[in-house]
Design a protein around this motif. Structure first.
Motif, PDB file in Angstrom:
ATOM      1  N   THR A  25       0.813  -1.226   0.000  1.00 54.08           N
ATOM      2  CA  THR A  25       0.000   0.000   0.000  1.00 54.08           C
ATOM      3  C   THR A  25       0.843   1.271   0.000  1.00 54.08           C
ATOM      4  O   THR A  25       0.375   2.324  -0.415  1.00 54.08           O
ATOM      5  CB  THR A  25      -0.922   0.035   1.230  1.00 54.08           C
ATOM      6  N   ASN A  26       2.085   1.166   0.466  1.00 51.29           N
ATOM      7  CA  ASN A  26       2.948   2.356   0.489  1.00 51.29           C
ATOM      8  C   ASN A  26       4.405   1.916   0.577  1.00 51.29           C
ATOM      9  O   ASN A  26       4.715   0.892   1.204  1.00 51.29           O
ATOM     10  CB  ASN A  26       2.598   3.251   1.688  1.00 51.29           C
ATOM     11  N   VAL A  27       5.277   2.677  -0.066  1.00 54.48           N
ATOM     12  CA  VAL A  27       6.718   2.388  -0.037  1.00 54.48           C
ATOM     13  C   VAL A  27       7.432   3.613   0.521  1.00 54.48           C
ATOM     14  O   VAL A  27       7.225   4.730   0.049  1.00 54.48           O
ATOM     15  CB  VAL A  27       7.257   2.063  -1.446  1.00 54.48           C
ATOM     16  N   VAL A  39       2.226  -3.211   3.973  1.00 56.85           N
ATOM     17  CA  VAL A  39       1.468  -4.236   3.246  1.00 56.85           C
ATOM     18  C   VAL A  39       0.135  -4.495   3.925  1.00 56.85           C
ATOM     19  O   VAL A  39       0.074  -4.694   5.140  1.00 56.85           O
ATOM     20  CB  VAL A  39       2.277  -5.556   3.166  1.00 56.85           C
ATOM     21  N   ASP A  40      -0.926  -4.471   3.138  1.00 54.55           N
ATOM     22  CA  ASP A  40      -2.268  -4.796   3.632  1.00 54.55           C
ATOM     23  C   ASP A  40      -2.444  -6.306   3.573  1.00 54.55           C
ATOM     24  O   ASP A  40      -2.369  -6.910   2.506  1.00 54.55           O
ATOM     25  CB  ASP A  40      -3.312  -4.098   2.748  1.00 54.55           C
ATOM     26  N   ILE A  41      -2.666  -6.934   4.732  1.00 57.77           N
ATOM     27  CA  ILE A  41      -2.842  -8.386   4.778  1.00 57.77           C
ATOM     28  C   ILE A  41      -4.268  -8.773   5.198  1.00 57.77           C
ATOM     29  O   ILE A  41      -4.526  -9.913   5.567  1.00 57.77           O
ATOM     30  CB  ILE A  41      -1.815  -9.046   5.732  1.00 57.77           C
ATOM     31  N   GLY A  42      -5.177  -7.793   5.133  1.00 54.20           N
ATOM     32  CA  GLY A  42      -6.573  -8.106   5.384  1.00 54.20           C
ATOM     33  C   GLY A  42      -7.082  -7.771   6.762  1.00 54.20           C
ATOM     34  O   GLY A  42      -8.240  -8.014   7.082  1.00 54.20           O
ATOM     35  N   SER A  69       6.602  -2.287  -5.380  1.00 56.10           N
ATOM     36  CA  SER A  69       5.885  -1.090  -5.817  1.00 56.10           C
ATOM     37  C   SER A  69       4.467  -1.146  -5.273  1.00 56.10           C
ATOM     38  O   SER A  69       3.937  -2.228  -4.957  1.00 56.10           O
ATOM     39  CB  SER A  69       5.861  -1.004  -7.347  1.00 56.10           C
ATOM     40  N   VAL A  70       3.835   0.015  -5.152  1.00 58.79           N
ATOM     41  CA  VAL A  70       2.474   0.094  -4.640  1.00 58.79           C
ATOM     42  C   VAL A  70       1.527  -0.696  -5.540  1.00 58.79           C
ATOM     43  O   VAL A  70       1.586  -0.596  -6.766  1.00 58.79           O
ATOM     44  CB  VAL A  70       2.010   1.565  -4.560  1.00 58.79           C
ATOM     45  N   GLY A  71       0.672  -1.512  -4.907  1.00 62.61           N
ATOM     46  CA  GLY A  71      -0.274  -2.330  -5.666  1.00 62.61           C
ATOM     47  C   GLY A  71       0.234  -3.729  -5.968  1.00 62.61           C
ATOM     48  O   GLY A  71      -0.528  -4.583  -6.422  1.00 62.61           O
TER      49      GLY A  71
END
Length: 389
Positions: free
Chosen positions: A291-293, A300-303, A328-330
């Motif tokens: 989600t952001n660097v 990192v979005d893990i839910g 990278s984002v995404g």
């Protein structure tokens, strides 16, 4: 549940977007359960809500949906982000979607200039459908601005869709200079000229028409047959005004006319049994999306409701100087949970450890084969001890 099924059936929905805000995971699971019970195979995808509230209260949202409530406008924005994120996100200030924790500490004028430059670059790289784009999206096309973009949309509303790029010259205050700068980035699907749906600039149409004539084919045949394009001898078309690099670009575009250059969208698959930070356990290997660097690593979005941090030292099984070189984002990644601080709501993750675990399992599952060309019996006769497996 019944209302959801009714809406899906009445509108012919193909996907369902669920905002990742409060109760997002629970809503996603509810949608999946309802669809499964009804034996409907529609994907439900989590979509970032960043900046959706900003859009819903903006002037452009009021222009688009003057009769609708703020919450409905926000929901529409979330759904549109799944359909075409670029076309929707250009409607809000890039700073509203969060571009780094220090975004408020830098020169705001320079930040806006840099962000606008990135957005403009992305828009021009992808290209814009002239007959469907909003004025907000059109305003980022090279050579255009808010005033000309609004004039284009106004002309489209009054006279219908544009049949060709050349019809842009009928727009009020749209001159030849603006046409020269913008035409190559604007696309028209199903228009009068097949080249209008490519990145080939109208200035180069005569060259492409000459290519088609020399092959004894029409423009329609040329742009629909890559094998035909491969037969073009580019050296025949080099002149004082067009060089080989430009001709190569034209040839590549003719092989895949109108193709969206963006990568195929793949949704992250979160574990159903991991919805809250309390569900996390050290050692878990999960799928997530970056989600952001930042300079010190990546989030990192893990839910769960909090993004986890992958420190720069855990981004790869090698030295990483700049995190942007590794992720990278995404991007979809597999991460291993290192530590979970429930009180401070901090999650430490590792991409390196997750990759090592996968590599180790693959190594264990692969039998060592005898190197080709080596006769073990000869080695034994020569006095070597050979251990057979």
């Amino acid at each position: 549940g019944k209302e959801l099924i009714r809406l899906v059936e009445s509108h012919g929905s193909e996907m369902i977007a669920v905002g990742n805000g409060t109760a997002g995971r629970e809503t996603e699971q509810f949608v999946r359960d309802v669809l499964a019970a009804a034996e409907m195979h529609l994907p439900a995808v989590m979509v970032s809500e960043a900046g959706a509230s900003v859009y819903s209260a903006s002037d452009i949202a009021r222009e688009e949906f003057p009769e609708l409530d703020l919450t409905v406008r926000g929901a529409i924005s979330v759904a549109r982000r799944l359909q075409d994120p670029l076309a929707e996100l250009v409607k809000i200030d890039p700073k509203s979607i969060g571009v780094g924790q220090y975004q408020h500490d830098v020169n705001q004028t320079q930040l806006k200039k840099a962000l606008d430059s990135v957005v403009e670059s992305c828009v021009n790289y992808v290209g814009v459908d002239l007959n469907t784009a909003s004025w907000a999206l059109l305003s980022y096309v090279s050579g255009l601005g808010p005033a000309l973009a609004k004039a284009i949309v106004r002309h489209r509303d009054e006279h219908g869709r544009f049949p060709s790029r050349k019809a842009l010259l009928d727009v009020s205050r749209f001159g030849s200079k603006a046409f020269e700068q913008s035409a190559g980035f604007l696309r028209i699907r199903g228009g009068e000229n097949h080249l209008d749906n490519t990145a080939v600039h109208p200035e180069r149409y005569p060259v492409v028409e000459a290519m088609a004539a020399d092959l004894g084919a029409s423009l329609a045949q040329l742009v629909s047959d890559p094998a035909l394009v491969s037969r073009i001898d580019l050296s025949r078309y080099i002149s004082d005004t067009i060089g080989l690099p430009t001709l190569r670009d034209i040839m590549e575009e003719l092989k895949k006319p109108g193709r969206d250059p963006r990568e195929e969208f793949v949704a992250a698959s979160f574990r159903d049994d991991v919805r809250e930070i309390s569900d996390l356990k050290e050692g878990m290997v999960l799928q997530g999306v970056v989600t952001n660097v930042t300079a010190f690593g990546a989030f990192v979005d893990i839910g769960v409701h909090q993004d986890g941090l992958v420190h720069v030292s855990h981004l790869a099984d090698r030295y990483v100087k700049d995190p942007n070189e590794a992720v990278s984002v995404g991007q979809l990644v597999r991460v291993k949970v290192l530590t979970v601080d429930r009180e401070r709501k901090r999650i430490s993750l590792s991409i390196r450890e997750a990759e090592r675990g996968i590599a180790h399992r693959q190594k264990r599952g692969t039998k060592k084969e005898q190197p080709a060309g080596i006769d073990l019996s000869k080695l034994e006769r020569a006095g070597f001890k050979v251990r057979k497996k």
